[in-house]
Design a protein around this motif. Structure first.
Motif, PDB file in Angstrom:
ATOM      1  N   ASP A  93     -23.212  17.457 -57.227  1.00 21.98           N
ATOM      2  CA  ASP A  93     -22.878  17.921 -57.097  1.00 21.98           C
ATOM      3  C   ASP A  93     -23.924  19.193 -56.113  1.00 21.98           C
ATOM      4  O   ASP A  93     -23.404  18.749 -54.296  1.00 21.98           O
ATOM      5  CB  ASP A  93     -21.333  19.288 -56.997  1.00 21.98           C
ATOM      6  CG  ASP A  93     -20.503  18.540 -57.300  1.00 21.98           C
ATOM      7  OD1 ASP A  93     -19.818  17.724 -57.671  1.00 21.98           O
ATOM      8  OD2 ASP A  93     -20.090  18.770 -58.904  1.00 21.98           O
ATOM      9  N   MET A  99     -28.152  16.729 -49.571  1.00 24.61           N
ATOM     10  CA  MET A  99     -28.140  16.086 -48.728  1.00 24.61           C
ATOM     11  C   MET A  99     -27.454  16.305 -47.668  1.00 24.61           C
ATOM     12  O   MET A  99     -27.896  15.577 -46.292  1.00 24.61           O
ATOM     13  CB  MET A  99     -27.763  14.006 -49.275  1.00 24.61           C
ATOM     14  CG  MET A  99     -28.983  14.678 -50.768  1.00 24.61           C
ATOM     15  SD  MET A  99     -27.825  13.268 -51.904  1.00 24.61           S
ATOM     16  CE  MET A  99     -28.964  11.371 -50.870  1.00 24.61           C
ATOM     17  N   GLU A 103     -28.458  15.886 -43.673  1.00 25.60           N
ATOM     18  CA  GLU A 103     -28.608  14.741 -43.065  1.00 25.60           C
ATOM     19  C   GLU A 103     -27.688  15.336 -41.637  1.00 25.60           C
ATOM     20  O   GLU A 103     -28.059  15.440 -40.494  1.00 25.60           O
ATOM     21  CB  GLU A 103     -27.731  14.034 -43.377  1.00 25.60           C
ATOM     22  CG  GLU A 103     -26.888  12.671 -41.867  1.00 25.60           C
ATOM     23  CD  GLU A 103     -25.842  11.631 -42.649  1.00 25.60           C
ATOM     24  OE1 GLU A 103     -25.421  11.922 -43.556  1.00 25.60           O
ATOM     25  OE2 GLU A 103     -25.746  10.672 -41.915  1.00 25.60           O
ATOM     26  N   LYS A 244     -22.334  10.117 -43.224  1.00 22.38           N
ATOM     27  CA  LYS A 244     -22.275   9.130 -45.157  1.00 22.38           C
ATOM     28  C   LYS A 244     -22.439  10.658 -46.213  1.00 22.38           C
ATOM     29  O   LYS A 244     -22.040  10.499 -47.537  1.00 22.38           O
ATOM     30  CB  LYS A 244     -23.078   8.029 -45.088  1.00 22.38           C
ATOM     31  CG  LYS A 244     -23.263   6.834 -43.743  1.00 22.38           C
ATOM     32  CD  LYS A 244     -22.555   6.465 -45.196  1.00 22.38           C
ATOM     33  CE  LYS A 244     -21.677   4.780 -44.692  1.00 22.38           C
ATOM     34  NZ  LYS A 244     -20.851   4.122 -45.673  1.00 22.38           N
ATOM     35  N   SER A 245     -23.167  11.231 -46.014  1.00 23.68           N
ATOM     36  CA  SER A 245     -23.111  12.498 -46.651  1.00 23.68           C
ATOM     37  C   SER A 245     -22.123  13.233 -46.481  1.00 23.68           C
ATOM     38  O   SER A 245     -21.923  13.598 -48.300  1.00 23.68           O
ATOM     39  CB  SER A 245     -25.496  13.480 -46.806  1.00 23.68           C
ATOM     40  OG  SER A 245     -24.830  13.496 -45.405  1.00 23.68           O
ATOM     41  N   GLN A 247     -19.427  12.053 -47.206  1.00 21.09           N
ATOM     42  CA  GLN A 247     -18.560  10.821 -47.479  1.00 21.09           C
ATOM     43  C   GLN A 247     -19.082  10.504 -48.878  1.00 21.09           C
ATOM     44  O   GLN A 247     -18.054  11.110 -49.977  1.00 21.09           O
ATOM     45  CB  GLN A 247     -18.737   9.573 -47.027  1.00 21.09           C
ATOM     46  CG  GLN A 247     -17.241   9.522 -45.846  1.00 21.09           C
ATOM     47  CD  GLN A 247     -18.003   8.388 -45.035  1.00 21.09           C
ATOM     48  OE1 GLN A 247     -18.324   7.751 -45.685  1.00 21.09           O
ATOM     49  NE2 GLN A 247     -18.055   8.430 -43.503  1.00 21.09           N
ATOM     50  N   PHE A 248     -20.071  11.037 -49.090  1.00 21.55           N
ATOM     51  CA  PHE A 248     -20.643  11.193 -50.408  1.00 21.55           C
ATOM     52  C   PHE A 248     -20.063  12.742 -51.256  1.00 21.55           C
ATOM     53  O   PHE A 248     -20.031  12.622 -52.567  1.00 21.55           O
ATOM     54  CB  PHE A 248     -22.277  11.219 -50.139  1.00 21.55           C
ATOM     55  CG  PHE A 248     -22.837  10.797 -52.129  1.00 21.55           C
ATOM     56  CD1 PHE A 248     -22.342  10.572 -52.624  1.00 21.55           C
ATOM     57  CD2 PHE A 248     -24.213  11.504 -52.305  1.00 21.55           C
ATOM     58  CE1 PHE A 248     -22.990  10.054 -54.430  1.00 21.55           C
ATOM     59  CE2 PHE A 248     -24.816  11.612 -53.503  1.00 21.55           C
ATOM     60  CZ  PHE A 248     -24.208  10.952 -54.454  1.00 21.55           C
ATOM     61  N   ALA A 251     -16.912  11.687 -52.638  1.00 20.55           N
ATOM     62  CA  ALA A 251     -16.910  10.873 -53.242  1.00 20.55           C
ATOM     63  C   ALA A 251     -17.751  10.850 -54.799  1.00 20.55           C
ATOM     64  O   ALA A 251     -16.688  11.216 -55.968  1.00 20.55           O
ATOM     65  CB  ALA A 251     -17.664   9.504 -53.195  1.00 20.55           C
TER      66      ALA A 251
END
Ligand SMILES: [Zn+2]
Lengths: 271, 210
Positions: A93, A99, A103, A244-245, A247-248, A251
C-alpha cells in the motif's frame, strides 16, 4: 572573444522519478531537484552489472548527485543514496502510494520549470509515508499542496460559476473545472458529479489546516475511498491523462480487502 | 543513387534510410549501430538478406503464446508445459520469455513457468491489467491444479518489487505459498558502493557458510 560554454560540475540532491533505457547500457534518468525543478540526465553504463551507480538511481530514492555539463543533457558522474525509503518498499500500500506521488510530481511539472518547493513537498510526503503516517492523509494533502504550488488550486467552497458559497450537502463535483458547483448551477452542467458531503468537508479541512492537524482527522475506509475517488478524478483532469499509478493504488487496496475477506471466511469456518 | 541528400540521414525517404529506421526501432540499437547494420546488409549476398527477411516473417507467422504459461512457442501447450518429467507443484513467474531461458540455463529449477510479458510500471503506462496476471489466476483456480508454490522471479528493482508484492497479495487467499528470489549483491560488487536496500536484503537473506 571567447564564447565557449563554461564547463561546470554541480552537486545536488534529487529524487529519482523514473528512468528509461538509452542505447545498450545507458539510461536517461528523470529527477526532481530543489534548484532546477524536473531535469533529465544521462547515467552511463548503468545496465552493466558492475555499475556502481545502478542501485543509487532507482525511482523512489533520494540521492546526492554530481552532474557534469553535457551537450544536450547533464551526465551523472557520482551518485550516493541519502534515503532509499526501505519502509515504503516493504509494504504494497505504501509502495503503490509512493509510485503515485512520483507519477503525479512527474506529470504535473514541465521540464526545467522551477516550480518552487516541489522537491521539498515530494520529499516531505515520502518521509511521512515511510514513517507510517495515514496513507490517505499523505496522498490527499500532497495532491492539494501540489495543485496549490502549480497554480491549480481547486475551488472547494465557492461555486465556480456563481461564486456563492456552497454547503457541502448541496455541492456538485466538476473535476474538469477544478472544483465545486452549487446545485442550481450544476443543473446546466452535465459533467457535474455528486460528491459525498463528509468527503468534501474533510478535503476542505485538508486544504486549510497544517499537515499535523490534518493527520488527526480519523477517516473510515469508506470515507477515504470516496475522497480518493474524487481526488483521482481531479488529478486526471489536471494532467489530462489516466494515471496508471492511481489505478494501481486502488487495485492494491482491492486485493488487500479481498484477502482480508477470505481470511474472515477461513476464521469463520474454523469456528 | 540519391538526390544529393545523405542516404543515411534519418527521415530521408531512400530504401537505405527506411532500413536504418527499422533497425533503429529495435531495442538497444542506437543510430550508429543501425547505420552499421544497414551497411552490413547492403554488402551481403542477396540470398543472405532473403534468409533474414524470411526468418523474420516466419517467426511472426508461426510463434504463438502458450495457452498455459504464456511463453512464446511454436506449439501450444509448449514443450515445457507438456514435459511429464517437470514438477507441477511450483510455477516460476518471470517478466519476459528471455528470463525463462536464463533460469533454464541454471539447471536449478524443474517446475513450470508463467510469463507476465512485462512488469507493473505506471510511468511506462503499464498496470496489472496489462500483464498476463489473469491467465495466472485462471491456471491456479483450475480444479486440477497441483501448484502449491509460486516463485516470483521479477527483477530486483522498483517495478519488479511492486509486481511481486501485488502477486503475493492476490495469491495469498488461494492458499499458495509465494516466494521471492533471494537478492544478494551482484558478483564483483563492493560493499562500500552497495546501496542500502540491496545491502539490507543481502543481510536479511544471508545463508550459513557451508
Ligand atoms: Zn507453456
Amino acid at each position: 572573444m571567447v564564447t565557449g560554454r563554461i564547463p561546470r560540475v554541480i552537486r545536488t540532491p534529487a529524487i529519482v522519478l523514473r528512468h528509461r533505457r538509452l542505447g545498450e547500457a545507458d539510461r536517461i534518468v528523470t529527477l526532481l531537484t530543489p534548484g532546477r525543478g524536473k531535469v533529465d540526465v544521462i547515467a552511463k553504463g548503468l545496465l552493466r552489472s558492475k555499475s556502481r551507480m545502478a542501485g543509487h538511481l532507482e525511482p523512489l530514492t533520494l540521492v546526492e548527485l554530481v552532474l557534469a555539463h553535457g551537450r544536450s543533457m547533464d551526465v551523472v558522474t557520482q551518485a550516493q543514496t541519502i534515503d532509499a525509503f526501505p519502509a515504503i518498499h516493504s509494504d504494497l500500500d505504501r509502495l503503490s502510494a509512493g509510485m503515485y506521488l512520483l507519477e503525479l510530481a512527474d506529470r504535473i511539472t514541465v521540464e526545467h520549470a522551477e516550480a518552487e518547493g516541489l522537491h521539498d513537498l515530494l520529499h516531505a510526503a515520502l518521509v511521512r509515508l515511510a514513517r507510517g503516517d495515514g496513507q490517505q492523509v499523505v496522498q490527499r494533502t500532497f495532491e492539494l499542496a501540489l495543485l496549490e504550488a502549480t497554480g491549480f488550486r481547486p475551488e472547494l467552497t465557492d461555486c465556480l460559476r456563481c461564486s456563492e458559497s456552497v454547503a457541502a450537502e448541496a455541492a456538485w463535483w466538476v473535476p474538469v473545472e477544478g472544483g465545486v458547483l452549487c446545485a442550481s448551477c450544476a443543473k446546466t452542467y452535465p459533467e457535474a458529479q455528486p460528491i459525498d458531503a463528509t468527503a468534501l468537508r474533510v478535503l476542505r479541512a485538508f486544504q486549510s489546516v497544517p499537515y499535523e492537524e490534518a493527520g488527526r482527522i480519523r477517516l473510515t475506509d469508506e470515507l477515504a475511498a470516496r475522497m480518493e475517488q474524487a481526488m483521482h478524478a481531479l488529478m486526471r483532469a489536471v494532467v489530462e491523462r489516466d494515471l496508471k499509478s492511481a489505478q494501481f493504488v486502488s487495485a492494491a487496496r482491492r486485493a488487500r480487502v479481498a484477502g482480508e475477506a477470505s481470511e474472515d471466511t477461513e476464521t469463520a469456518k474454523d469456528d | 543513387m540519391n538526390d544529393g541528400r545523405d542516404p543515411f540521414l534519418p527521415g530521408a525517404s531512400s530504401p537505405i534510410a527506411r532500413l536504418v529506421e527499422a533497425f533503429h526501432r529495435l531495442p538497444g540499437i542506437g543510430p550508429k549501430s543501425a547505420q552499421r547494420l544497414a551497411y552490413h546488409i547492403l554488402r551481403t549476398q542477396e540470398a543472405e538478406a532473403q534468409e533474414l527477411a524470411d526468418a523474420l516473417i516466419e517467426v511472426k507467422r508461426s510463434i504463438v503464446f502458450c495457452q498455459q504459461c504464456q511463453n512464446l512457442t511454436s506449439r501450444t501447450p509448449c514443450e515445457i508445459c507438456t514435459d511429464a518429467s517437470r514438477d507441477r507443484h511450483s510455477i516460476c513467474v518471470v517478466e519476459e520469455p528471455l528470463d525463462v531461458l536464463a533460469i533454464e540455463r541454471t539447471n536449478g529449477f524443474h517446475g513450470l513457468y508463467h510469463v507476465l510479458h512485462g512488469v507493473i510500471s505506471p510511468s511506462d503506462g503499464v498496470g496489472p491489467e496489462d500483464l498476463k496476471i489473469g491467465e495466472l489466476l485462471a491456471r491456479l483456480r483450475d480444479v486440477e491444479t497441483e501448484v502449491s508454490e509460486i516463485i516470483v522471479a521479477t527483477n530486483p528493482n522498483l517495478e519488479g518489487e511492486a509486481t511481486a508484492m501485488y502477486l503475493a497479495r492476490l495469491l495469498r487467499p488461494l492458499g499458495i505459498r509465494v516466494t521471492r528470489l533471494a537478492r544478494g549483491l551482484p558478483a564483483g560488487a563492493d560493499l562500500e558502493y552497495a546501496d542500502d536496500v540491496t545491502l539490507g536484503r543481502a543481510l536479511e537473506f544471508r545463508q550459513e557458510v557451508q
